[in-house]
Structure formats: structure tokens, C-alpha cells
Design a protein around this motif. Structure first.
Motif, PDB file in Angstrom:
ATOM      1  N   CYS A 111       0.854  -1.190   0.000  1.00 25.55           N
ATOM      2  CA  CYS A 111       0.000   0.000   0.000  1.00 25.55           C
ATOM      3  C   CYS A 111       0.892   1.243   0.000  1.00 25.55           C
ATOM      4  O   CYS A 111       1.408   1.657   1.042  1.00 25.55           O
ATOM      5  CB  CYS A 111      -0.917  -0.023   1.215  1.00 25.55           C
ATOM      6  N   SER A 179     -12.092  -4.344   0.747  1.00 25.05           N
ATOM      7  CA  SER A 179     -10.769  -4.317   1.371  1.00 25.05           C
ATOM      8  C   SER A 179      -9.883  -3.271   0.721  1.00 25.05           C
ATOM      9  O   SER A 179      -9.147  -2.541   1.402  1.00 25.05           O
ATOM     10  CB  SER A 179     -10.110  -5.697   1.286  1.00 25.05           C
ATOM     11  N   LEU A 183      -8.147  -0.255   2.756  1.00 25.00           N
ATOM     12  CA  LEU A 183      -6.692  -0.124   2.802  1.00 25.00           C
ATOM     13  C   LEU A 183      -6.239   1.212   2.225  1.00 25.00           C
ATOM     14  O   LEU A 183      -5.307   1.844   2.737  1.00 25.00           O
ATOM     15  CB  LEU A 183      -6.036  -1.284   2.056  1.00 25.00           C
ATOM     16  N   SER A 187      -4.339   3.918   4.509  1.00 24.28           N
ATOM     17  CA  SER A 187      -3.001   4.336   4.076  1.00 24.28           C
ATOM     18  C   SER A 187      -2.899   5.854   3.984  1.00 24.28           C
ATOM     19  O   SER A 187      -1.898   6.451   4.415  1.00 24.28           O
ATOM     20  CB  SER A 187      -2.663   3.699   2.727  1.00 24.28           C
ATOM     21  N   PHE A 212      -0.460  -4.540   5.295  1.00 23.33           N
ATOM     22  CA  PHE A 212      -1.575  -4.822   6.193  1.00 23.33           C
ATOM     23  C   PHE A 212      -1.918  -6.310   6.135  1.00 23.33           C
ATOM     24  O   PHE A 212      -1.653  -6.992   5.148  1.00 23.33           O
ATOM     25  CB  PHE A 212      -2.811  -4.025   5.787  1.00 23.33           C
ATOM     26  N   THR A 214      -4.924  -9.352   8.089  1.00 22.33           N
ATOM     27  CA  THR A 214      -6.167  -9.507   8.839  1.00 22.33           C
ATOM     28  C   THR A 214      -5.996 -10.565   9.915  1.00 22.33           C
ATOM     29  O   THR A 214      -5.297 -11.566   9.727  1.00 22.33           O
ATOM     30  CB  THR A 214      -7.342  -9.907   7.930  1.00 22.33           C
ATOM     31  N   ILE A 219      -8.500  -5.723  10.394  1.00 23.40           N
ATOM     32  CA  ILE A 219      -7.293  -5.306   9.674  1.00 23.40           C
ATOM     33  C   ILE A 219      -6.282  -4.708  10.648  1.00 23.40           C
ATOM     34  O   ILE A 219      -6.629  -3.906  11.520  1.00 23.40           O
ATOM     35  CB  ILE A 219      -7.643  -4.284   8.582  1.00 23.40           C
TER      36      ILE A 219
END
Length: 297
Positions: A111, A179, A183, A187, A212, A214, A219
């Protein structure tokens, strides 16, 4: 102080060995050990940077605490005196450079957030006028500040291969829309908070990448965070867009490797003492500026 290039804990189960970190299985947790290995141009070099793993670990610990109100993280404990009994024989090797962390199902993407135009983003912009499919204004220079930070994910490198920038739609295909959106938002939140702190310390956070995963709780932020290995930090004083900027990372290493015209194929060369020393000092300086503390190696 010699560089710790590799850990060999025969009584522990090696889970994985990355470019810099060695991971061991410890019951339901993982032991993450940051060595002094250093990589450049996708190769681990023959020479390490003494104490680098300690600096990276301590910077990550600072940021995990700083960001805990934004996103939970994988840290269980980093005090070797409180580690499980089976790790105590290795306390000298683990002190200040290790963390006991939660296991997580990691997302298969880096990310990346960019606030400034540099690195592969600059190359992409020169070729296409965009970065990872995100159109940018015309006429930007290398190292220019972007109108707003952008999220530009990348595939995670496997077996030493280079990360590849991907579009947000490609990330959606990898991890799913919900997701990917979560994310991206996390981020950008992290970048904005960290960038403001860096600015207050006299640093520019040009770009960075997060990982990241889970767990049953949701998360979490994992691996390392906002270190000179995963981020471009530039000194605010002297910032001058229109070219590359001085940087608190592997700049001396890369410059040396370019100067000797290494073909960027294995085996990777070693580094002279002065390059090792200058690089070590840069990492330490980044820690001191970001945390306001000194670190003894």
C-alpha cells in the motif's frame, strides 16, 4: 560492532527469511528479527550496516505507538526480558532488534502513498503523465509536491523480484473492492498523520509503503512502518524540486553501486567502510529526528 547478517536459532522454527528480516514461529505468535542486511536494486549486498536492524525496529515501534489510534498493529511485545522462556537464550541477539507479533493473513499488495513525485512515480509520470493510472497536472518536476497525496499500490515482491506498480482496479481484483477501499483510506490517513509529524521534525515524507493483514479482530498494520527502508524522508531545509533530493535512506549505497558500474546481477558486491559508516549515520539521524531521542548501538 559487527553487522548481524543472519540469525541461526537452531532450537526455533524458521518461518521465513526476507531481504532484511528473519521470522520464527513461536507458538501462536511470530518472532520478527531485523538483521543488519541491506538490499539495493533487488539484491542483498555482501556487507551489512551494523546496528541497522536496531534502528529500523526502534523507528517502527515509535510509529506503531504514534499511529495506534488510527489503526491497530501486529505488535505483542518488544521487551526481550518479557519474551517467552524459549527465546531467552537468544536475548543478546534479539535485544532492540526484534518484536513478538501476531500472526496475520497478509494482503498480497504493497500500500504505497506518494505525496511528492519521485522514484518510479516520476518515471511513470514522464512516460504517461500519470502515476499508476492517476492523471496528474502537466509540467510537474521531479520531487514536486503533488496537489494531494495519492494511493498507488504495488504487487508484493516474491523471491527477490521487483515490486510492480498496479492500478487501483487491479488491487480490487486482488483483494476485493471493500478491502481495497479500506486499505486505501487507512493508508492515506496514516500518511497524512505521519507526514505532519515528520514536517514538525524538519523532514518531508515524500512517499512510503505499508503492509496490512487480517486477524480475527480485523485489519492490522504489520511488518515495518515508516522507516528509511520503506519510505523516502527528505530534509525540509534545502528542499529544491527539479531533481533528486538528499534522502535518509540508502542513498550512499546506491550512489556507490552506480559509481562502480555494477551490473545489478548476483553476486552483489560489498561496501567500503566509509559508505557503511555514512549509511549508518543517516539511519541513526532519521531515528533521532523522528523520535527526539538518541539511540546507542
Amino acid at each position: 560492532m559487527p553487522a548481524l547478517l543472519e540469525t541461526e536459532f537452531g532450537d526455533l522454527v524458521l518461518h521465513a527469511r526476507g531481504k532484511v528480516r528473519d521470522l520464527y514461529s513461536v507458538g501462536e505468535f511470530l518472532l520478527l528479527v531485523a538483521t543488519d542486511r541491506i538490499s539495493a536494486f533487488d539484491h542483498v549486498l555482501a556487507t551489512g550496516i551494523p546496528g541497522k536492524g536496531k534502528v529500523l525496529t526502534q523507528i517502527s515501534l515509535f510509529w506503531f505507538d504514534f499511529l495506534k489510534d488510527v489503526v491497530p498493529n501486529h505488535l505483542i511485545i518488544a521487551d526481550v526480558n518479557l519474551y517467552p522462556r524459549e527465546l531467552r537464550d537468544h536475548a543478546d541477539d534479539l535485544r532492540d532488534r526484534s518484536m513478538l507479533v501476531k500472526r496475520a493473513q497478509m494482503f498480497p499488495a504493497e500500500c504505497v502513498v506518494r505525496g511528492y513525485l519521485s522514484g518510479s512515480g516520476w518515471k511513470d509520470y514522464q512516460a504517461t503523465g500519470a502515476v499508476c493510472g492517476i492523471a496528474l497536472p502537466k509540467g510537474l518536476r521531479e520531487s514536486d509536491k503533488l496537489p494531494e497525496p495519492i494511493f498507488t499500490p504495488a504487487t508484493k515482491s516474491l523471491h527477490g523480484k521487483h515490486d510492480e506498480n498496479i492500478s487501483f482496479d487491479e488491487m480490487v481484483a486482488l483483494v476485493g473492492a471493500r478491502s481495497a477501499e479500506t486499505l486505501r483510506d487507512l493508508s492515506l490517513q496514516i500518511y497524512n498523520k505521519a507526514s505532519a509529524h515528520a514536517e514538525s521534525c524538519g523532514l518531508i515524507l515524500a512517499d512510503t509503503k505499508f503492509e496490512f493483514g487480517t486477524t480475527a479482530e480485523g485489519i492490522i498494520l504489520a511488518d515495518e512502518v515508516l522507516t528509511p527502508d520503506s519510505s523516502r524522508f527528505w530534509p525540509r531545509d534545502g528542499y529544491a524540486p527539479g531533481g533528486a533530493q538528499p534522502s535518509f535512506d540508502k542513498q550512499f549505497v546506491r550512489d556507490y553501486l552506480e559509481s562502480i558500474h555494477w551490473n545489478k546481477q548476483a553476486p552483489a558486491p560489498g561496501l567500503p567502510e566509509d559508505v557503511v559508516k555514512k549509511t549508518q549515520q543517516k539511519y541513526l539521524q532519521a531515528y533521532e529526528l523522528l523520535t527526539g531521542k538518541s539511540l546507542s548501538l
